[in-house]
Design an enzyme around this catalytic site. Structure first.
Site, short mmCIF file in Angstrom:
data_model
loop_
_atom_site.label_atom_id
_atom_site.label_comp_id
_atom_site.label_asym_id
_atom_site.label_seq_id
_atom_site.Cartn_x
_atom_site.Cartn_y
_atom_site.Cartn_z
CD GLU A 43 0.40 0.91 3.18
OE1 GLU A 43 0.11 2.04 2.75
OE2 GLU A 43 1.23 0.71 4.08
CG PHE A 44 2.51 2.92 -2.47
CD1 PHE A 44 3.83 2.96 -2.06
CD2 PHE A 44 2.10 1.91 -3.32
CE1 PHE A 44 4.75 2.02 -2.51
CE2 PHE A 44 3.01 0.97 -3.78
CZ PHE A 44 4.33 1.02 -3.38
CG ASN A 60 6.98 4.14 3.36
OD1 ASN A 60 6.39 4.83 2.53
ND2 ASN A 60 6.34 3.35 4.18
CG LEU A 76 11.64 19.62 -0.32
CD1 LEU A 76 11.98 20.50 -1.53
CD2 LEU A 76 12.92 19.04 0.27
N GLY A 134 10.57 20.73 10.09
CA GLY A 134 9.79 20.59 11.31
C GLY A 134 10.54 19.83 12.37
CB CYS A 142 4.62 4.33 7.29
SG CYS A 142 3.00 3.60 6.96
CE LYS A 162 5.23 -0.63 10.67
NZ LYS A 162 5.49 -1.36 9.38
CE LYS A 173 -0.57 12.93 7.88
NZ LYS A 173 -0.42 12.17 6.62
#
Length: 439
Positions: free
Chosen positions: A149-150, A206, A248, A251, A258, A261, A318
Site C-alpha cells: 500500500e502507498f 518510504n 520539503l 519541522g 510507517c 518503523k 500529523k
C-alpha cells in the site's frame, strides 16, 4: 470478485472499503467482537476522513465478521492487512501475518490468491507461501502476491482510490492477471514485478521520503545558525524537477506508523545481511534528535519549565488523524512533566488516545483559547488548521508570557511581525516583538 480482508486497521479497513467502492464483494475479518459490531453499524473504529461515509454507502457489498473460516472459505482473493509492529531491536514483528497465513491454510476450499498488503521485510512473501502450502487442509491451488500500500493517514481513502501506482509482485502470471482484474476500475499505472522487488519498492519508497525529511530538517537547523530562511531554500529547491517540492517542509521530524518503523526495519535487514545502509541510519538519527528541537529551544527563554504553565497545541504526529505512533509529543511531554511543568494540552481528535497513555498530570482542553490561558510558553507540535488559522493577536491576549515555539512553521513570518509575541520556529529567524526581554 469475492474478496476477504484480514485486518481492519488503517491498511485493512481502508483497502476493504475502497475495493467495495469499486464493485467487489468484501468481507473484513477482525478478532474483536466490539469492533465488528461497530463496523456492521457503519461506524469506523479508526479516525480517517471520508472512510465512514464510504462504509455506509457500500454496506450492500461489505460485511464484517470474526468468523475467519467462513470469510476465507470460498474467497477468490484474500488480502492480508494486519500490523507488522516494530520489535525492540528494530526488526518487524511478523507473528500476526504468519497467524493469518495459518488460518487461511486451514480454511480455504477453493483456488485463491493470497495478497500481502502489509509492509513486510523482503522475502516474507516467500515464507508465507511456504507456510500456507505446508499447512493446507484441502487440495487447492494457492498463489501468494505482494501488493504494498502507498497510503498516508489522514488521506488514506484518497490515496487508495486515486493511488499513484499499483505494485503487484508475483512469481506466476495467474495471480498477476487476477489482481489486474481486481484493480481494473482503478485509474492508475500497474507495475508488475517479482515479489521481492515489490516488497523492496515499498521500503525504498518510504525510506527515501524519510531521508528527504531528515535532510531538509538538517538544512533547516543550519539555516538557523547562519541566518538563512528554510522556506525560501525549500521553495528554490522545489523548482528542480529532479528534487520536487514534496516533503520539503522543515519541522520536528516524521512520525506515524510507517516511516519510523520502515526505516528501522530496512536498516535492521541490511545489518542482518552484514550491510549498512548509512544514509538510512543517518535519517533515523537525525529524526530522533529533531524531536527534541522544541525543548532545546525553550532553554533560551527559561532554564527550566518547573512551575511554569505550558500550553501544548497538537498531540498527534500529523493533522487529519488521531494516531499517536512515534508522535514527538510522546517524547516531549514526559520530559516536560519530569521538569515540573504544569501542562494544558489541546488536540481536536487525539486527546482520548493520549489520555490512555497519560491520564494524570495534564489538563486536557477543548479549545485553543482555554489551553493558552495564562500560559508562560506554548509549544506547537501538530499543524492542525485550527492552529494555522488562529488569530495571532490572541497569543498576547491570553498568555502570561506570549512565547510560542512552533515545530511546524504554522505562521508566515511577516504576519507574526505585527503580533506582540516571541515566535521561534524551525529554520527561520526568531521574531521578538515584546518590549521587555524574556530571555
Amino acid at each position: 470478485m469475492k474478496i476477504a480482508e484480514a485486518g481492519t486497521g488503517y491498511v485493512g479497513l481502508v483497502t476493504g472499503v475502497c475495493l467495495a467502492e469499486n464493485g467487489h464483494s468484501v468481507t473484513c475479518v477482525d478478532i474483536d467482537d466490539r469492533k465488528v459490531a461497530l463496523m456492521k453499524a457503519g461506524v469506523s473504529p479508526i479516525y480517517e476522513p471520508g472512510l465512514e461515509e464510504l462504509m455506509i454507502n457500500n454496506m450492500e457489498r461489505l460485511d464484517f465478521t470474526t468468523d475467519y473460516k467462513e470469510a476465507y472459505r470460498y474467497a477468490d482473493v484474500i488480502f492480508i492487512g494486519v500490523g507488522t509492529p516494530e520489535k525492540p531491536d528494530g526488526s518487524a514483528n511478523l507473528s500476526y501475518i504468519y497467524g493469518v497465513a495459518e488460518q487461511i491454510a486451514a480454511s480455504i476450499e477453493k483456488d485463491c490468491v493470497v495478497v500481502v498488503k502489509s509492509t513486510v521485510p523482503i522475502g516474507t512473501n516467500d515464507k508465507i507461501e511456504g507456510l500456507i502450502k505446508s499447512n493446507l487442509k484441502n487440495n487447492v491451488n494457492v498463489y501468494v502476491a505482494s501488493n504494498p500500500e502507498f497510503l498516508a493517514q489522514g488521506t488514506a481513502v484518497r490515496d487508495t482510490l486515486h493511488t499513484s501506482r499499483i505494485v503487484i509482485g508475483v512469481e506466476d502470471t495467474i495471480p498477476g492477471n487476477i489482481l489486474k482484474e481486481v484493480y481494473k476500475n482503478f485509474n492508475a499505472p500497474i507495475v508488475v514485478t517479482n515479489r521481492k522487488s515489490a516488497e523492496m519498492i515499498k521500503y525504498a519508497s518510504n525510506d527515501f521520503l524519510a531521508l528527504k525529511i531528515s535532510f531538509i530538517n538538517e538544512i533547516a537547523n543550519l539555516c538557523e545558525i547562519i541566518g538563512a530562511n528554510i522556506e525560501d531554500v525549500a521553495h528554490g529547491m522545489g523548482y528542480d524537477n529532479r528534487i520536487g517540492n514534496k516533503f520539503l517542509n522543515a519541522g520536528i521530524g516524521y512520525g506515524g506508523s510507517c516511516f519510523p518503523k520502515d526505516t528501522k526495519a530496512l536498516h535492521w535487514l541490511a545489518n542482518f545481511h552484514d550491510y549498512e545502509l548509512r544514509t538510512v541510519k543517518a535519517a533515523i538519527d537525525v529524526n530522533e534528535n529533531q524531536k527534541l528541537k522544541l525543548i532545546k529551544k525553550s532553554r533560551k527563554y527559561f532554564d527550566s519549565l518547573k512551575g511554569l504553565n505550558v500550553a501544548v497545541l497538537g498531540l498527534t504526529f500529523k493533522p487529519g488523524t488521531d494516531d499517536l505512533r512515534e508522535a514527538p509529543t510522546l517524547v516531549n511531554i514526559p520530559l516536560m512533566l519530569e521538569d515540573g511543568a504544569n501542562i494544558k494540552a489541546w488536540d481536536p481528535v487525539g486527546v482520548d488516545n493520549f489520555k490512555k497513555l497519560h491520564s494524570e498530570g495534564i489538563m486536557y482542553c477543548y479549545s485553543i483559547e482555554e489551553t493558552l490561558k495564562d500560559a508562560d510558553i506554548c509549544f506547537i507540535f501538530t499543524e492542525w488548521d485550527q492552529v494555522k488559522h488562529f488569530d495571532l493577536k490572541n497569543y498576547s491576549k491570553l498568555m502570561k508570557n506570549p512565547i510560542v515555539i512552533d515545530g511546524r512553521n504554522c505562521y508566515d513570518l511577516e504576519s507574526v511581525k505585527d503580533a506582540a509575541m516571541v515566535y521561534d520556529s524551525i529554520g527561520r529567524e526568531t521574531i521578538h516583538n515584546l518590549e521587555v526581554s524574556l530571555i
